[in-house]
Design an enzyme around this catalytic site. Structure first.
Site, PDB file in Angstrom:
ATOM      1  N   LYS B 100       6.692  14.046  -8.314  1.00 45.13           N
ATOM      2  CA  LYS B 100       7.509  14.784  -8.019  1.00 45.13           C
ATOM      3  C   LYS B 100       7.540  16.272  -7.433  1.00 45.13           C
ATOM      4  O   LYS B 100       8.266  16.871  -6.734  1.00 45.13           O
ATOM      5  CB  LYS B 100       8.393  15.025  -9.625  1.00 45.13           C
ATOM      6  N   GLU B 122      11.134   6.015  -7.468  1.00 49.94           N
ATOM      7  CA  GLU B 122      12.269   6.114  -8.777  1.00 49.94           C
ATOM      8  C   GLU B 122      11.361   6.760  -9.672  1.00 49.94           C
ATOM      9  O   GLU B 122      11.908   7.354 -10.780  1.00 49.94           O
ATOM     10  CB  GLU B 122      12.422   4.441  -8.925  1.00 49.94           C
ATOM     11  N   VAL B 125      11.454  10.721 -11.192  1.00 48.62           N
ATOM     12  CA  VAL B 125      12.457  11.407 -11.879  1.00 48.62           C
ATOM     13  C   VAL B 125      12.801  10.568 -13.333  1.00 48.62           C
ATOM     14  O   VAL B 125      13.091   9.521 -13.136  1.00 48.62           O
ATOM     15  CB  VAL B 125      13.794  11.644 -11.142  1.00 48.62           C
ATOM     16  N   GLY B 127      11.028   9.034 -15.701  1.00 48.37           N
ATOM     17  CA  GLY B 127      10.278   8.072 -15.736  1.00 48.37           C
ATOM     18  C   GLY B 127      10.674   6.570 -15.807  1.00 48.37           C
ATOM     19  O   GLY B 127      11.362   6.059 -14.640  1.00 48.37           O
ATOM     20  N   GLU B 183       1.095  19.651 -22.817  1.00 47.60           N
ATOM     21  CA  GLU B 183      -0.191  19.532 -22.009  1.00 47.60           C
ATOM     22  C   GLU B 183      -0.928  20.882 -22.644  1.00 47.60           C
ATOM     23  O   GLU B 183      -0.253  21.724 -23.653  1.00 47.60           O
ATOM     24  CB  GLU B 183      -0.293  19.874 -20.843  1.00 47.60           C
ATOM     25  N   ASP B 194       8.726  21.542 -14.230  1.00 39.24           N
ATOM     26  CA  ASP B 194       8.594  20.125 -14.144  1.00 39.24           C
ATOM     27  C   ASP B 194      10.070  19.611 -13.869  1.00 39.24           C
ATOM     28  O   ASP B 194      10.422  18.827 -12.946  1.00 39.24           O
ATOM     29  CB  ASP B 194       8.143  19.687 -15.280  1.00 39.24           C
ATOM     30  N   LYS B 198      12.434  17.702 -10.621  1.00 37.64           N
ATOM     31  CA  LYS B 198      13.153  16.635 -10.648  1.00 37.64           C
ATOM     32  C   LYS B 198      14.798  16.742 -10.298  1.00 37.64           C
ATOM     33  O   LYS B 198      15.238  16.059  -9.599  1.00 37.64           O
ATOM     34  CB  LYS B 198      12.960  15.917 -12.302  1.00 37.64           C
TER      35      LYS B 198
END
Lengths: 424, 424
Positions: B100, B122, B125, B127, B183, B194, B198
């Site tokens: 991404k 695919e 974005v 999962g 994380e 993140d 997306k």
């Protein structure tokens, strides 16, 4: 330029014409070509449909018109559209249809006829939700464990009303008819047949399974009353009309359509009103859910045009029913309905007298059915009558059916017992 | 047989190898061909990844291997994968990526390089949710009014915990880290970056808009505390970290990523825990929503393999970013963040003394901001401090930002005011 002929210009057909005009900027940018509806075929040409294209009553004005690239079939029925689509494909045209009844019976024949030609049918299941594409393409890496769908807006509208307000089926149905959410003859919707057609289409894409509506368990929502709603609420359930496809052992597939008690915590239980929702569990992806409007002219036309844009972009975007070849070692077959195993809820009206509970639980025991939870309510009208509301542990459909017949025979039972399946 | 090279064999790469083997029956039946991963490229070859394919540290074993048809890029980073994908496409291979960050910066360049070659993304974005396909193909008939997504599982896990239990951000973050949902360095997730990556990908498909992460409003969830949760519950809201793309007047598009108060009745508010959900409103279809796991090896691999099956079935199934040509009359441009109009919630810690409310509302009034609802709470530790919780009617972002600065200057204000946007 892509020229389109529309056979059947009702609510959906008129929306298709209107959207192709109003949204031509975005549709042309996305597809790369102008898409123009050039003729609409209708039965009654004198009716005003508010569309800006020439109308005709002669289907050959589409089928035998070499200028037309894509045929959109929105005529309804089964045998006539089958002939028309066959003819269109044989004349080298691509086809888009929203006809779920046709596909419920003839989807494999149509796949054979179509061959390498595109035959889009996104609009046939759950209106504007792109569930065909999601299942056929988006989840293609997965063995599908189950599909649980709310795929009839009429049923969901009625059940949502019954859950939220203290109203009975008959009264909500009348309201739904007034609001245009239910047909004058509502049996096709509230009896579960519409949802069954859609389920068979999805089941073919998920499992490659062959079955007709007559082969599967179909029940409607007519028997549900406020006592069932009361029990459901008390135990943290919502009552939804579900279409279920589930993989069992031995390459068997359960296909069934019926009202069900669903825990309110599940996403599918949160799909309310006329909206549709389909939860799909894949062995690798886990649960995904798709939500949106399952009916209505514009929402259905949105799906029809999505197929059209796909055809313009790439022709046949994937094998019609999702399989390029059969599964090695043979495909899935239908589980006999008697063999279905689930939990059940039961409503029994019985004389409010000593020993009645023993009599009932003894019948259940005879068929290996054990009770999970139990509620008893006195009847409002007749104080000598009690309503007994049970839920059971997992047992076989055949045993429940037999037990229901035995219970009905008991002199203490005052009306035919009612059963609703539980989907945890 | 289709031969696949995988560059980067971490969690997702290992899942791809495993699923291609374990589910080869269904994948072969659906795609029509055997799909075989033949080599994996890794940095550290001595680490055991539990995969059954040969590993190499030399990326040319994929890029310059004429046997390989499709390259799967799962290496992470931006510049290296850009080179690798370019090289692969130029060598005539199709590509699938889950990257991404790469797409957030270079999606249009990649589209140009790809041309007629397939470049699937695919998995980049949300999962396992097939949202790219839904937006690009399923909703192609629609002008997209808005996209509201919960697209970061870490944020949603933390906010759901904060809503359901009386816990503060810092403590839940620690728990999320222990559970592997966050994380060790959580900034990329909880800071909203993140999700922003997306959002930019989806916004390109919806609107064809050009923008980089630096151009858009990005806020994380670090400032949210239990008082905000208290206010939200009191007024029927849930706090969610949303990615928003919205069409405004004059061909402008709002793009923003931030926590928001969302009415609990909305479907998007019902997406809890680590799950993702994306609500899309199209001008014709209305609202559709897509729900599922947004991360995890198997779920992400499910999306990677879906792209792979598409490539095997038809090659490029549609233009990479959904547009075959530009919109006539020019495309959409980004709205300046200052111009965003929405409702706001504010938390202000102030001295609990006479006239404080007047001072605050007078500042708000100066910027044309009118209060919709108001709650005052005494501080638990210091009884001389009051927490003032407001919501406003619709106003401009610029005005709220200015008002916040003025409020901060007031001697009566004891800490920097906090603001959360409201999305009705």
């Amino acid at each position: 330029m892509i020229k389109v002929g529309i056979i059947g210009v009702g609510t959906v057909g008129a929306s298709v014409v209107k959207i192709l005009k109003d949204n031509s900027d975005i549709i042309e940018a996305r597809s790369g070509k102008k898409i123009v509806p050039v003729v609409g075929i209708v039965r009654n040409i004198s009716r005003n449909r508010g569309v800006s294209i020439p109308l005709s009553t002669n289907v050959d004005d589409v089928l035998k018109n070499d200028d037309i690239d894509v045929v959109i079939e929105l005529m309804g029925g089964v045998n006539e559209p089958l002939k028309v689509i066959k003819n269109a494909l044989e004349n080298g045209k691509s086809v888009v249809t929203a006809n779920k009844a046709l596909l419920a019976y003839h989807r494999y024949a149509l796949q054979d006829i179509a061959g390498e030609r595109a035959l889009g049918f996104e609009a046939s299941v759950a209106g504007g939700i792109p569930i065909i594409k999601a299942l056929r393409e988006g989840l293609s890496a997965n063995h599908i464990e189950s599909i649980k769908g709310i795929m009839n807006g009429t049923c969901n509208f009625i059940l949502t009303k019954m859950m939220n307000e203290k109203v009975e089926f008959k009264d909500v149905l009348e309201e739904a008819q007034k609001l245009g959410y239910a047909e004058a003859d509502p049996v096709f919707d509230v009896g579960g047949f519409d949802a069954a057609h859609k389920l068979l289409i999805l089941a073919s894409i998920a499992y490659g399974i062959h079955a007709n509506p007559e082969d599967i368990l179909i029940e409607g929502i007519e028997q549900i009353n406020s006592e069932d709603i009361f029990f459901a609420k008390e135990f943290g359930y919502s009552i939804k009309h579900l279409t279920i496809a589930k993989k069992c052992d031995n390459k068997k597939i359960e296909l069934r359509v019926h009202p069900a008690l669903v825990p309110t915590s599940q996403m599918i239980a949160k799909v309310d009103g006329v909206m549709n929702g389909i939860s799909v569990i894949g062995d690798r992806v886990g649960e995904t859910m798709y939500y949106g409007p399952g009916a209505g002219g514009d929402a259905t036309a949105s799906a029809v045009i999505a197929d059209l844009v796909d055809i313009v972009r790439v022709g046949q975007s994937s094998p019609m029913l999702g399989f390029k070849r059969d599964l090695e070692g043979g495909g899935f077959t239908l589980l006999n309905s008697d063999e279905i195993e689930t939990k059940y809820y039961m409503r029994i009206k019985a004389a409010d007298e000593i020993g009645v509970l023993t009599k009932i639980t003894s019948v259940l025991g005879d068929f290996g059915i054990s009770v999970d939870s139990f509620l008893q309510k006195q009847d409002k009208q007749d104080k000598k009558i009690a309503t007994l509301l049970f839920s059971t542990h997992t047992c076989k459909e055949l045993n429940i059916q037999k037990a229901m017949k035995e219970l009905e025979k008991l002199p203490t039972c005052k009306e035919k017992p009612v059963m609703i399946r539980i989907e945890d």
